[in-house]
Design a protein around this motif. Sequence first.
Motif, PDB file in Angstrom:
ATOM      1  N   SER A 157      32.167 -35.893 -31.475  1.00 47.72           N
ATOM      2  CA  SER A 157      31.149 -35.345 -30.572  1.00 47.72           C
ATOM      3  C   SER A 157      29.733 -35.542 -31.105  1.00 47.72           C
ATOM      4  O   SER A 157      28.771 -35.399 -30.348  1.00 47.72           O
ATOM      5  N   ARG A 177      29.452 -34.212 -24.753  1.00 40.76           N
ATOM      6  CA  ARG A 177      30.054 -34.808 -25.953  1.00 40.76           C
ATOM      7  C   ARG A 177      31.116 -33.888 -26.529  1.00 40.76           C
ATOM      8  O   ARG A 177      32.229 -34.307 -26.818  1.00 40.76           O
ATOM      9  N   LEU A 178      30.737 -32.628 -26.676  1.00 44.22           N
ATOM     10  CA  LEU A 178      31.690 -31.692 -27.272  1.00 44.22           C
ATOM     11  C   LEU A 178      32.880 -31.482 -26.330  1.00 44.22           C
ATOM     12  O   LEU A 178      34.029 -31.491 -26.772  1.00 44.22           O
ATOM     13  N   GLY A 181      35.086 -34.413 -26.577  1.00 45.36           N
ATOM     14  CA  GLY A 181      35.738 -34.407 -27.888  1.00 45.36           C
ATOM     15  C   GLY A 181      36.919 -33.449 -27.902  1.00 45.36           C
ATOM     16  O   GLY A 181      38.021 -33.805 -28.348  1.00 45.36           O
TER      17      GLY A 181
END
Length: 424
Positions: A157, A177-178, A181
């Motif tokens: 991430s 992103r997180l 992820g």
Amino acid sequence: MSDTVIRVENLSKKYVLSHQQKGGSSSYNSLRDTITEGAKSLSQKLLKPSDHKTFYPNREEFWALRDVSFEIKQGDTAGFIGRNGAGKSTLLKILSRIVEPTQGKISIKGRVASLLEVGTGFHPELTGRENIFLNGAILGMSRAEIKRKFDEIAAFSEVEKFLDTPVKRYSSGMYVRLAFGVAAHLDPDILIVDEVLAVGDAQFQKKCLGKMEDIGKQGRTILFVSHNLAVVQSLCNRGIFLKQGSVFADVSASEAVSIYLQTLEQSASKNLLERTDRRGKGQVRLAQVQVSTGGENPSTTLAIGRPASFIFHVTSIIPGMSCTFTLYDQHGQPVASFNSATHSQEDLNVPELGMKLICEIGELLLVPGRYRMNVAIFSNGELQDHVEAAAILEVEQGQLRGRPIASGTEYGSVCIPHRWSLVG
Ligand SMILES: Nc1ncnc2c1ncn2[C@@H]1O[C@H](COP(=O)(O)OP(=O)(O)OP(=O)(O)O)[C@@H](O)[C@H]1O
Ligand SMILES: [Mg+2]
């Protein structure tokens, strides 16, 4: 159900729209609001076509999905495509058990991880770290299992520095992103991804697509919604094309994409004002798009290197009117967009009070081929009308500053004027 991991039978979803009072809308609307507005104004039109402005029912039913059935097999990578408002996100939300269907049933075998619109799945007050554990727990993983995956998620991430910050302070890019992820690394049997990739930067998008390919190769099942048809074609083995809430085609990804593009072309050949597949407030509508080379002997066939002009005729005069349009190549990839609200010294007048908006291009840089145009009309920033595939353009071969550009010889969609020299 042998290797069938998802079975959807006669699924329908009805929304009840309650109407707001006139004048209550702000000039800033979310995409969701805009879409809902579109559905409202469309059904108002259907109910009382001649006078939809004065007709305000309080309650109205709207079927976002109608009688949808399909099966997904273990290891399938299924791409869902279709226009705005076709029901793609609604379907994924039902499969992720965030939204209840009105009718029909779904059976799912295995653990599902979903990456839906930004804002779902994470608790805003919790930190990135806490959300990773929360999501893992929701997926039924033990603390030890999550711990083993934790470093991988943090590294993928690229938000290591912010793991102890509440996610409500994240930018939308960091958030996605997180979220990606987490969804991709917690070993789900089924990964559901809705369009969110559009938020990240190009490099991160590539990374996500690579990860999804890996997940697919491991034999896991992926359901993926995207407007990026090239990605759907390269990532998916199956394509499900949703049209107005129903399955229009359930075939291979590349066949689904070509059927979808064909239906867009068919729409483009219809009289614009007769089309009901549009959204926006509807006080002013796009009536016609004229495409020509301009000049003394105008031709409707454009050519690379020559001038081009686009004339957008609208149905009425409205203050603060602006027009945006986007050109897409034949694979459905956006090529260029234009916005009359962004002014330049070269603009001849501020298009505010008139029935025509004209966009002139001095030198067309598109390589020969077929392009599709989506158009939106705004008044003071409020979406009035949005039409997908409002026109199709044919660009012929020609010369760009004396350099011949023939059909089928160029890579990409755009030619950039340039100069070579041989020095020695
Ligand atoms: N909570 C809601 N209340 C009322 N109507 C809704 C709601 N959610 C979705 N809709 C309507 O259902 C229809 C399908 O919406 P959905 O978000 O599933 O479309 P989509 O195919 O994902 O579109 P897009 O490509 O724009 O993301 C739209 O007309 C939308 O306005
Ligand atoms: Mg959607």
